[in-house]
Design an enzyme around this catalytic site. Structure first.
Site, PDB file in Angstrom:
ATOM      1  CB  SER A 240      -0.958  -0.036   1.190  1.00  0.00           C
ATOM      2  OG  SER A 240      -1.923   0.983   1.098  1.00  0.00           O
ATOM      3  CD  GLU A 372      -5.157  -3.348  -4.448  1.00  0.00           C
ATOM      4  OE1 GLU A 372      -5.398  -2.971  -3.286  1.00  0.00           O
ATOM      5  OE2 GLU A 372      -4.103  -3.914  -4.776  1.00  0.00           O
ATOM      6  CG  HIS A 485      -5.797  -1.756  -0.084  1.00  0.00           C
ATOM      7  ND1 HIS A 485      -4.825  -1.673  -1.054  1.00  0.00           N
ATOM      8  CD2 HIS A 485      -5.317  -1.035   0.975  1.00  0.00           C
ATOM      9  CE1 HIS A 485      -3.820  -0.940  -0.609  1.00  0.00           C
ATOM     10  NE2 HIS A 485      -4.091  -0.541   0.618  1.00  0.00           N
TER      11      HIS A 485
END
Length: 572
Positions: A240, A372, A485
């Site tokens: 991330s 995501e 995510h």
């Protein structure tokens, strides 16, 4: 409407809670009765704890960024710390867990989910610029083991090394005959590390979190040999915001990744993140954030507002810093704090640096979760029509553009919920009319298609430098969120539920860290992972239970083409 969203989310959160509550307890604790081991460095003697692995946490690499050093570049630690007790977990930098102006829904999300992205770090302090080193038990000083340098994620707002115990990964590497050392860097987040504004730019105080990471990499070069590591075999890895930071470390100083004449790293792994097109540090969005923090801190009438922020009491400054929108809020991925071009360290927007080859090109693994954007699309229930979706993206992400540019992007996405994210779930999971379409757009423009854009530049400029790409679909069927995510961290880092997939993924990563080839230790049950080559190259797709297949990277091509063609204007 709030109930309609929270009800399915609650069931989804329960699924993740059942996993995350099983997170392994930290390998090391504050219990002083655990066995210890000692490493002597140039700056002092470090005492670590011996458990499943040997753990040394809270090792300072810079002076404490407090007082007049708040909101300044890290200052190298040149004094001895004598004998350092590093048997605990180390500190966390001040966190922006949720905006202090957050709403009820945001608070509900925080209480329902427990992904690593949403965990609250303990022992928060400004004196936080420290390293965590984990190594196999019994590692000798002359072992010269490869080094994996972890940069945590958290939207540039939260996170710390204490959240990530490398014991499961290290424990898998030793039986394979491929031991390595895991190093985690603590860096400043939120306003402490990524404040913008013209005052910050003029003061040379931009992108402090990236500079912290860079100094951490330099610490590895100076010290890791004392722990049995090889400073010439460093792989940088992040997830991330950590993965975006990995690209930024590749691109800092126009790609100069040298220190004392040697390379800081030789390879890179980027999970769910790479380049992020951004406006400069002194852009209007950043200035608005700065002015808000100054006002909330009571510094509006100061002759030097930045110095006033440095002198503001810690609790008051933290509250002011967190008074702006957070990542889990209505504005979502339109982040208040993130790396931005400053003309010195990050000299241009990342997509331009990638396009022009101004980055350190190294072998890399880079990939995404299939869904995501779902986590970041839970807060916009008023977005019910295409026009409202265009207006939402235009006003919150790209207000300086003509609305037609944003409308053009939205038009590349099928309006049917069956086409949106979580993908391949038909009409299910549409918690509000534009949820799945917004999730698709946010996932692509922040993660999935920026990866493909970077790969297209990398292959054009450096076709001989290998890259391997992937798409994870192992949580397909999870209500609302899908393969959300950050879910890969649970598979690779925490190894929560033993299964073939977890073992395969760890093996690919271990082989890459040690041999710079994820196929180096391939066994008969594992699929060979092909290099990513050419437009729309083949990538590995991971499913639950260990199933894998090869996938052509040509899905949603119209959206990809639009994002690539407009990358230099679609700036955060």
């Amino acid at each position: 409407m709030l109930y309609n969203i929270l009800a399915p989310l609650a069931s989804t959160a329960a699924i993740f809670a059942s996993l995350t509550h099983a997170l392994p307890a930290p390998t090391q604790t504050e219990d002083k009765r655990v066995p210890t081991t000692t490493v002597v460095t140039a700056q002092g003697t470090v005492i670590g704890a011996v458990g499943v692995v040997e753990n040394f946490a809270g090792i300072p690499f810079a002076q404490a960024p407090v007082g007049n050093l708040r909101l300044r570049p890290p200052q190298r630690l040149n004094t001895s710390y004598g004998t350092l007790d590093a048997t605990g977990l180390g500190p966390a930098c001040p966190q922006m867990f949720f905006s202090t102006g957050g709403d009820l829904f945001t608070s509900a999300i925080g209480s329902l989910t427990n992904l690593p992205l949403l965990q609250v770090a303990t022992d928060q302090t400004e004196d936080c610029l420290t390293m965590r080193v984990q190594r196999p038990v019994g590692t000798k000083p002359d072992a010269k083991l490869p080094v994996l340098f972890w940069i945590f994620g958290g939207g540039f707002e939260l996170g710390s090394p204490q959240m990530y115990d490398g014991a499961p990964l290290l424990s898998e590497a030793v039986p394979q005959g491929k031991p390595f050392i895991l190093v985690s860097v603590n860096y400043r987040v939120g306003a402490f590390g990524f404040m913008g504004g013209k005052e910050v730019l003029a003061d040379g105080a931009a992108n402090l979190g990236l500079l912290d990471q860079r100094m951490g990499l330099e610490w590895v070069q100076d010290n890791i040999a004392d722990f049995g590591g090889d400073p010439e075999k460093v792989t940088i890895w992040g997830e991330s915001a950590g993965a975006m930071s990995v690209f930024d470390q590749m691109a800092l100083y126009d790609g100069d990744n040298t220190y004392k004449g040697k390379k800081l790293f030789r390879a890179a792994i980027m999970n769910s993140g790479s380049l992020v097109p951004t406006d400069p540090v002194d852009c209007p969005r950043s200035q608005d954030i700065y002015d808000t923090v100054v006002r909330e801190a009571g510094c509006t009438h100061a002759s030097d507002t930045l110095q006033c922020l440095r002198e503001t009491p810690y609790d008051k400054f933290l509250h002011a810093a967190n008074s702006v929108p957070g990542i889990l809020s209505y504005t979502s991925m339109a982040l208040s704090y993130l790396p931005r071009p400053d003309g010195v360290a990050l000299r241009q927007s990342p997509e331009i640096l990638a396009r022009d080859g101004k980055y350190a090109a190294v072998p890399m693994i880079i990939g995404n979760q299939e869904d995501e954007g779902t986590m970041f699309s839970l807060f916009q229930a008023n977005v019910t029509t295409t026009a409202e979706l265009v207006d939402y993206l235009w006003t919150n992400f790209f207000p300086a553009l003509d609305r037609s540019v944003v409308a053009g992007l939205v038009a590349t996405y099928d309006p049917s919920p069956a086409a949106g994210s979580p993908y391949n779930t038909g009409l299910l999971n549409a918690v509000y009319p534009q949820f799945k379409r917004l999730a698709a757009i946010l996932g692509d423009m922040s993660f999935v298609m920026t990866r493909r854009i970077f790969l297209s530049h990398a292959l054009s400029l450096h076709p001989d430098i290998p890259a391997w790409s992937y798409l994870s679909s192992f949580d397909y069927g999870t209500p609302v969120l899908g393969t959300v995510h950050a879910s890969d961290v649970l598979q690779v880092y925490f190894s929560l539920v033993p299964n073939p997939l977890t073992n395969y993924m760890k093996s690919y990563y271990i082989d890459f860290v040690v041999d710079m080839d994820p196929n180096a230790g391939l066994d008969s049950a594992m699929r060979a992972w092909p290099r990513y080559e050419g437009q729309g190259g083949e990538m590995m797709q991971f499913w639950a239970g260990g199933r894998t297949n090869l996938l052509s990277d040509d899905f949603r091509n119209a959206s990809y083409a639009y994002l690539k063609a407009h990358a230099e204007v679609l700036h955060l």
